[in-house]
Design a protein around this motif. Structure first.
Motif, short mmCIF file in Angstrom:
data_model
loop_
_atom_site.label_atom_id
_atom_site.label_comp_id
_atom_site.label_asym_id
_atom_site.label_seq_id
_atom_site.Cartn_x
_atom_site.Cartn_y
_atom_site.Cartn_z
N TYR A 77 1.01 -1.06 0.00
CA TYR A 77 0.04 0.07 -0.04
C TYR A 77 0.95 1.14 -0.18
O TYR A 77 1.72 1.28 0.97
N GLN A 78 0.70 2.18 -0.92
CA GLN A 78 1.26 3.29 -1.07
C GLN A 78 0.93 4.48 -0.02
O GLN A 78 0.51 5.42 -0.51
N GLY A 79 1.35 4.05 1.21
CA GLY A 79 1.30 5.00 2.17
C GLY A 79 2.46 5.29 2.99
O GLY A 79 3.44 4.97 2.39
N GLN A 80 2.51 5.60 4.13
CA GLN A 80 3.83 5.88 4.77
C GLN A 80 4.23 4.40 5.19
O GLN A 80 3.66 3.55 5.79
N GLN A 81 5.44 4.19 5.05
CA GLN A 81 5.98 3.05 5.14
C GLN A 81 6.22 2.95 6.69
O GLN A 81 7.13 3.59 7.26
N THR A 82 5.70 1.80 7.22
CA THR A 82 5.87 1.34 8.63
C THR A 82 6.69 0.22 8.93
O THR A 82 6.97 -0.09 9.91
N GLY A 83 6.95 -0.51 7.93
CA GLY A 83 7.73 -1.77 8.07
C GLY A 83 6.81 -2.98 8.36
O GLY A 83 7.20 -4.05 8.04
N ALA A 84 5.43 -2.73 8.53
CA ALA A 84 4.84 -3.89 8.75
C ALA A 84 4.07 -4.22 7.45
O ALA A 84 4.09 -3.80 6.45
N ALA A 85 3.54 -5.46 7.41
CA ALA A 85 3.06 -6.21 6.18
C ALA A 85 1.88 -5.55 5.73
O ALA A 85 1.05 -5.27 6.62
N PRO A 86 1.65 -5.50 4.26
CA PRO A 86 0.37 -4.76 4.05
C PRO A 86 -0.75 -5.77 4.31
O PRO A 86 -0.43 -7.04 4.34
N LEU A 87 -2.29 -5.46 4.35
CA LEU A 87 -3.13 -6.27 4.44
C LEU A 87 -3.56 -6.87 3.39
O LEU A 87 -3.47 -6.34 2.07
N THR A 88 -4.08 -8.12 3.34
CA THR A 88 -4.48 -8.94 2.17
C THR A 88 -5.93 -8.51 1.95
O THR A 88 -6.34 -7.58 2.76
N GLN A 89 -6.48 -8.77 0.74
CA GLN A 89 -8.03 -8.32 0.43
C GLN A 89 -8.78 -8.46 1.54
O GLN A 89 -9.56 -7.63 1.95
N ALA A 90 -8.99 -9.91 2.00
CA ALA A 90 -9.80 -10.05 3.12
C ALA A 90 -9.52 -9.75 4.47
O ALA A 90 -10.48 -9.18 4.98
N GLU A 91 -8.06 -9.50 4.93
CA GLU A 91 -8.03 -8.73 5.85
C GLU A 91 -8.24 -7.40 5.95
O GLU A 91 -9.03 -6.75 6.82
N LYS A 93 -10.74 -5.84 4.15
CA LYS A 93 -12.36 -5.83 4.14
C LYS A 93 -12.70 -6.17 5.71
O LYS A 93 -13.37 -5.38 6.20
N GLN A 94 -11.95 -6.96 6.28
CA GLN A 94 -12.37 -7.74 7.73
C GLN A 94 -12.11 -6.31 8.75
O GLN A 94 -13.06 -6.03 9.56
N TRP A 95 -10.87 -5.68 8.74
CA TRP A 95 -10.66 -4.74 9.64
C TRP A 95 -11.40 -3.37 9.19
O TRP A 95 -11.90 -2.77 10.19
N ALA A 96 -11.89 -3.25 8.19
CA ALA A 96 -12.74 -2.06 7.56
C ALA A 96 -14.24 -2.36 8.20
O ALA A 96 -14.68 -1.39 8.84
N SER A 97 -14.58 -3.55 8.41
CA SER A 97 -15.76 -3.88 8.95
C SER A 97 -15.76 -3.75 10.33
O SER A 97 -16.90 -3.29 11.07
N PHE A 98 -14.81 -4.22 10.85
CA PHE A 98 -14.50 -4.06 12.70
C PHE A 98 -14.64 -2.75 12.95
O PHE A 98 -15.04 -2.58 14.21
N ALA A 99 -14.08 -1.81 12.27
CA ALA A 99 -14.13 -0.27 12.80
C ALA A 99 -15.57 0.02 12.96
O ALA A 99 -16.07 0.73 13.68
N THR A 133 -9.31 -0.15 4.69
CA THR A 133 -9.51 0.04 6.39
C THR A 133 -9.20 1.23 6.75
O THR A 133 -10.01 1.91 7.66
N ARG A 134 -8.27 2.06 5.95
CA ARG A 134 -7.97 3.32 6.24
C ARG A 134 -9.46 4.24 5.76
O ARG A 134 -9.90 5.12 6.68
N GLN A 135 -9.78 4.10 4.81
CA GLN A 135 -11.16 4.92 4.41
C GLN A 135 -12.21 4.50 5.34
O GLN A 135 -12.88 5.67 5.90
N GLU A 136 -12.48 3.43 5.57
CA GLU A 136 -13.75 3.23 6.67
C GLU A 136 -13.74 3.30 7.88
O GLU A 136 -14.53 3.63 8.68
N SER A 137 -12.22 3.11 8.54
CA SER A 137 -12.18 3.36 10.00
C SER A 137 -12.19 4.70 10.36
O SER A 137 -12.73 5.23 11.04
#
Length: 208
Positions: A77-91, A93-99, A133-137
């Motif tokens: 994901y072209q955001g700020q590089q945090t060193g963490a692995a990017p989320l998959t499509q399922a993840e 969508k999942q975290w976006a709904s959790f928000a 996740t960024r948009q929906e949270s």
């Protein structure tokens, strides 16, 4: 008279012409070898091997096709590089709904004043790892913050006006606003879980 230096004629029956040398029967033509069964043809990747850049092979990775209202993104994901692995499509969508679901749960448990906690945590942790996740949270956070402001405002104004015995009428209105936060948080979570972007009917856009 015959020339004593002349070569004697060649008898074809004694020296048959030699056939031109070439590949044996069943052998590949000059310049290559016959591939063995199960081996890929030249230019084709082995099973599980990544194709060269610019040449798709198999299914396209997530991020080339948008879903909901999120523009297509190239992962990582072209955001700020945090060193963490990017989320998959399922993840993603999942975290976006959790928000959204977390906002509804917080609004329910906190009487309309704690719905912003879960969206804020998800936004801070995953905002640079998945665009959905960024948009929906952020959307859930703005809505639940708006609900919290209205509920606290109604309680404060109601308490002040309680001195003249009319402020208690605002308490049921504060409860109603908290219930709205729960209901629409659940609706947003269901929509996002189905892969659809959700926008609340009203929210103060405090987080851009």
């Amino acid at each position: 008279m015959t020339d004593p230096n002349a070569q004697p004629p060649v008898d074809p029956s004694q020296n048959p012409p030699q056939a031109p040398q070439g590949p044996a029967s069943g052998q590949p033509p000059y310049g290559g070898q016959q591939p063995q069964p199960g081996q890929p043809q030249p230019g084709q990747p082995y099973p599980g091997q990544q194709p060269p850049a610019g040449q798709p092979y198999g299914q396209q990775p997530y991020g080339q096709q948008p879903y909901g209202q999120v523009p297509p993104q190239q992962y990582p994901y072209q955001g700020q590089q945090t060193g963490a692995a990017p989320l998959t499509q399922a993840e993603d969508k999942q975290w976006a709904s959790f928000a959204h679901f977390g906002g509804a749960l917080g609004a329910f448990l906190g009487a309309g004043m704690a719905g912003w906690i879960a969206p804020l945590i998800i936004y801070m942790v995953f905002k640079d790892r998945g665009p959905f996740t960024r948009q929906e949270s952020k959307e859930a956070l703005n809505f639940q913050l708006t609900v919290t402001i209205y509920v606290i405002g109604l309680y404060v104004v109601g308490t002040i006006l309680a001195l003249v015995l009319i402020g208690f009428l605002l308490y049921p209105l504060a409860w109603l606003v908290g219930i709205i936060g729960v209901i629409f948080g659940i609706i947003g979570g269901v929509k996002v879980n189905n892969g659809e972007a959700y926008r609340y009917f009203h929210a103060i856009r405090m987080v851009k």
